[in-house]
Design an enzyme around this catalytic site. Structure first.
Site, PDB file in Angstrom:
ATOM      1  N   CYS A  47       1.869   8.133  -6.144  1.00  0.00           N
ATOM      2  CA  CYS A  47       0.428   7.608  -6.620  1.00  0.00           C
ATOM      3  C   CYS A  47      -0.187   7.374  -5.145  1.00  0.00           C
ATOM      4  CB  CYS A  47       0.299   6.464  -7.444  1.00  0.00           C
ATOM      5  SG  CYS A  47       1.519   5.289  -7.468  1.00  0.00           S
ATOM      6  N   HIS A 236       0.906   0.311  -8.417  1.00  0.00           N
ATOM      7  CA  HIS A 236      -0.017   1.577  -8.887  1.00  0.00           C
ATOM      8  C   HIS A 236      -0.976   1.605  -7.830  1.00  0.00           C
ATOM      9  CE1 HIS A 236      -1.062   5.367 -10.574  1.00  0.00           C
ATOM     10  NE2 HIS A 236      -2.228   4.812 -10.871  1.00  0.00           N
TER      11      HIS A 236
END
Length: 385
Positions: A47, A236
């Site tokens: 990510c 994230h």
């Protein structure tokens, strides 16, 4: 590493599975009138790399910088190696802000350091937040990439200044330092230190979603209109944009590869409730998804009404910035919950994503956990009405 979306069905593990994970699907969207690629994220994808690359793909309209990436018009898959090569080209194309010899040498060292960091982007970065501001992180070599590319990095895990005990207990410590302080305070003989450690521990537990209402208000105020940035939360990294005063996260979950009308996800609540929007930031009615219904003949009229109601609900979060002396975070949380409850009764498109719920704080790394996050209690800034 999905944006709080339902997990995909378990897939059968095959010997070639690892090789397949080297490839990432490309979703082509209409962005500002031009066909533009977005890199989608497979399970446990890199990510940090994707969040940065999607900014470089979406900011093609930028004229004052060279940090733009274009893919061939029919590209359907891309490898991590290709993405890192594009990113490396952008880094090498950067120029120092000042021409002095000393700064030039320092700049070349930063370029060298950033190239060493590139491989980490595909496995996860060490990011250590400070709870004092949305741009406050402990400086690590990984931050050089964001600096050189002029990509802002934000988080929303802030202490509410109206809670003096918590402000005192947390101070200017980073997440890692605060965890160490809690362990030390628990073992102290001084009752005041023990108490301070408990307050700090309660803060981490009650804000395990890593986003507070105060943080959301500060984030909305800090991000510039139209600015593309990277948002860090729950291990994230997401691509974020501010549109008409409201924040949205780019939807990169591979499950939405074929959903043309699912491009952005609103960020207006700390507990995971959000709405999907199309490329023009209108609420999307996704066929086959929970709460979706067939579009009536007067769909456009209904869509305008839904968008208007939605913006009214979102605008509540800005009231604190307008009237800081009259609206506390607690009152803001109450109003937000009440308004969203009413919106959910009227418009079932407002969906709840259980995967984006609080999880126990862990060492902040960029690679999301493989297991599904379980729902825990809401942030204590919230009051169940």
């Amino acid at each position: 590493g999905a944006l709080g979306l339902p997990s995909e069905p378990p897939q059968i593990q095959t010997p070639s599975r690892e090789a397949e994970e080297e490839f990432y699907c490309v979703k082509w969207i209409s962005w500002k009138g031009e066909r533009t690629p977005v890199i989608m994220q497979s399970e446990n994808g890199p990510c940090p790399l994707l969040a940065i690359m999607n900014i470089l793909l979406l900011q093609w309209k930028a004229t004052s910088r060279c940090f733009q990436v274009k893919l061939p018009p029919h590209k359907e898959v891309v490898t991590a190696e290709e993405l890192m090569a594009h990113l490396g080209d952008c880094l090498l194309a950067t120029q120092p802000r000042e021409p002095s010899e000393g700064l030039q040498l320092n700049f070349q060292q930063n370029i060298s350091d950033s190239m060493m960091v590139l491989p980490k982007l595909s496995t996860g970065l060490d990011v250590n937040v400070r709870f004092t501001g949305v741009s406050d992180f402990e400086y690590t070599p990984e931050c050089i990439v964001f600096d050189l590319l002029n990509v802002p990095l934000y988080h929303g895990w802030l202490v509410d200044p109206q809670s003096p005990e918590v402000v005192q207990a947390v101070g200017k410590l980073s997440y890692n330092q605060l965890v160490e302080k809690i362990i030390t305070c628990k073992q102290a003989s001084d009752s005041s230190l023990v108490s301070e450690g408990l307050v700090a521990e309660q803060f981490l537990e009650s804000t395990a979603s890593q986003l507070t209402y105060h943080g959301l208000c500060e984030l909305t105020a800090a991000v510039r209109e139209g600015e593309l940035s990277v948002f860090f939360r729950n291990n994230h990294f997401s691509t974020m944009i501010k549109h008409k005063g409201h924040l949205y996260l780019l939807v990169t979950d591979q499950g939405f590869l074929q959903e043309e009308k699912v491009v952005w996800e609103s960020l207006h609540n700390v507990d995971g409730d959000s709405c999907f929007c199309d490329t023009d930031f209108h609420l999307s009615h996704t066929p086959g998804k929970e709460g979706a219904a067939a579009a009536p003949p007067d769909h456009q009229l209904q869509q305008r009404q839904v968008d208007q109601d939605y913006m009214i609900a979102l605008s509540l979060q800005q009231q604190q910035g307008q009237e800081p002396s009259t609206l506390s975070d607690l009152e803001l949380a109450q109003q937000l919950q009440q308004e969203e409850y009413q919106q959910q009764q009227q418009h079932p498109q407002h969906r709840h994503h259980p995967q984006q719920q609080p999880q126990a704080p862990v060492q902040a790394r960029g690679r999301p956990p493989g297991e599904q996050r379980q729902r825990q209690k809401l942030d204590l800034d919230c009051v169940i009405l």
